[in-house]
Motif scaffolding. Structure first.
Motif: not given
Length: 270
Positions: A14-29, A62-75
């Motif tokens: 999940p950390q790598w997915r979030i990191g790569i996603g953020a990098a893609i966003v930054a490069i696009t911006y 990518l950010i969503v897939s990384g973030a959701v992977a660590g979320l509890p069921t309640t969230t």
């Protein structure tokens, strides 16, 4: 024993997915800012539009897939409700013609209750759902929606949502960042005509006084977005006040960081 390897990016942590996603966003911006197209780009088929659609959508997913992977069921169970709130309120305001959006109420609510990652996932998912089903133009703004949820959760963790004045100030801060990040998308992808009628009118006024497309979009965002997000926070707090304390108490983020007033941390009946 034979080692197995996979090139599937979804097998990344999940950390790598979030990191790569953020990098893609930054490069696009950075690519949009450096290209600075000075004319209408030809709609969703133009180079700037394709860059934003592909870069921001891939990064957001990518950010969503990384973030959701660590979320509890309640969230996770709260996400569909929050996304529905975003969509319904956003459409009501859009058809009203006001220079506001109010399409991040659910995103802020989740960010406050469950933290930055959950807030980012909610915002990005809402934009992706709308972009894939109702309005394709919402897809590039998934990055802005994710940023709104992330900042809301970060400021909640810092204690800004324990009191109404600081919570409203948090909304203003969120609005400034949202306005700055959205400006290149509004200017270069949609020719400053991608928002509500009210937003387009404000941008057109700034352009009539000689401001460039990017500057006009940035001015509109910096002026209107802080008010929009302050109102968004106020409405999110209203919804939060109506939730049972026992339900709020179930979110570990609320307990760990004491993000709300002390009396909200004690379940009813205790």
């Amino acid at each position: 024993m034979t080692a197995q390897f996979s090139l599937n990016p979804w097998h990344l942590s999940p950390q790598w997915r979030i990191g790569i996603g953020a990098a893609i966003v930054a490069i696009t911006y950075a690519g949009l800012i450096s290209a600075r197209p000075d004319s209408v780009h030809g709609g969703v088929g133009g180079p700037a539009a394709l860059l934003a659609l592909c870069g921001y959508t891939l990064g957001a997913m990518l950010i969503v897939s990384g973030a959701v992977a660590g979320l509890p069921t309640t969230t996770v169970a709260l996400l569909p409700v929050a996304i529905t709130i975003n969509i319904v309120m956003g459409k009501i305001v859009y058809f009203s013609g006001l220079p506001l959006q109010l399409d991040s109420i659910g995103t802020v609510l989740v960010g406050v209750l469950a933290g930055p990652a959950a807030g980012a996932a909610t915002g990005a998912l809402a934009s992706i759902v709308v972009g894939m089903t109702i309005t394709p133009g919402a897809l590039p703004y998934a990055v802005t929606a994710a940023l709104i949820g992330f900042i809301a959760g970060t400021l909640a963790r810092a204690g800004w949502f324990r009191r109404v004045p600081t919570a409203l100030l948090a909304g203003g801060v969120i609005g400034v960042f949202a306005g700055v990040v959205s400006a290149p998308i509004t200017a270069f992808v949609f020719g400053n005509a991608g928002g509500t009628v009210g937003q387009s009118a404000v941008i057109a006024t700034f352009q009539a006084y000689g401001n460039s497309m990017l500057k006009a979009a940035s001015l509109q965002g910096i002026i209107a977005d802080p008010l929009d997000k302050a109102l968004t926070v106020a409405l999110a707090l209203t919804l939060l006040a109506g939730l049972p304390s026992g339900y709020v108490h179930r979110f570990p983020f609320v307990q760990r960081y004491r993000v709300l007033a002390v009396h909200r941390l004690v379940p009813r009946g205790t």
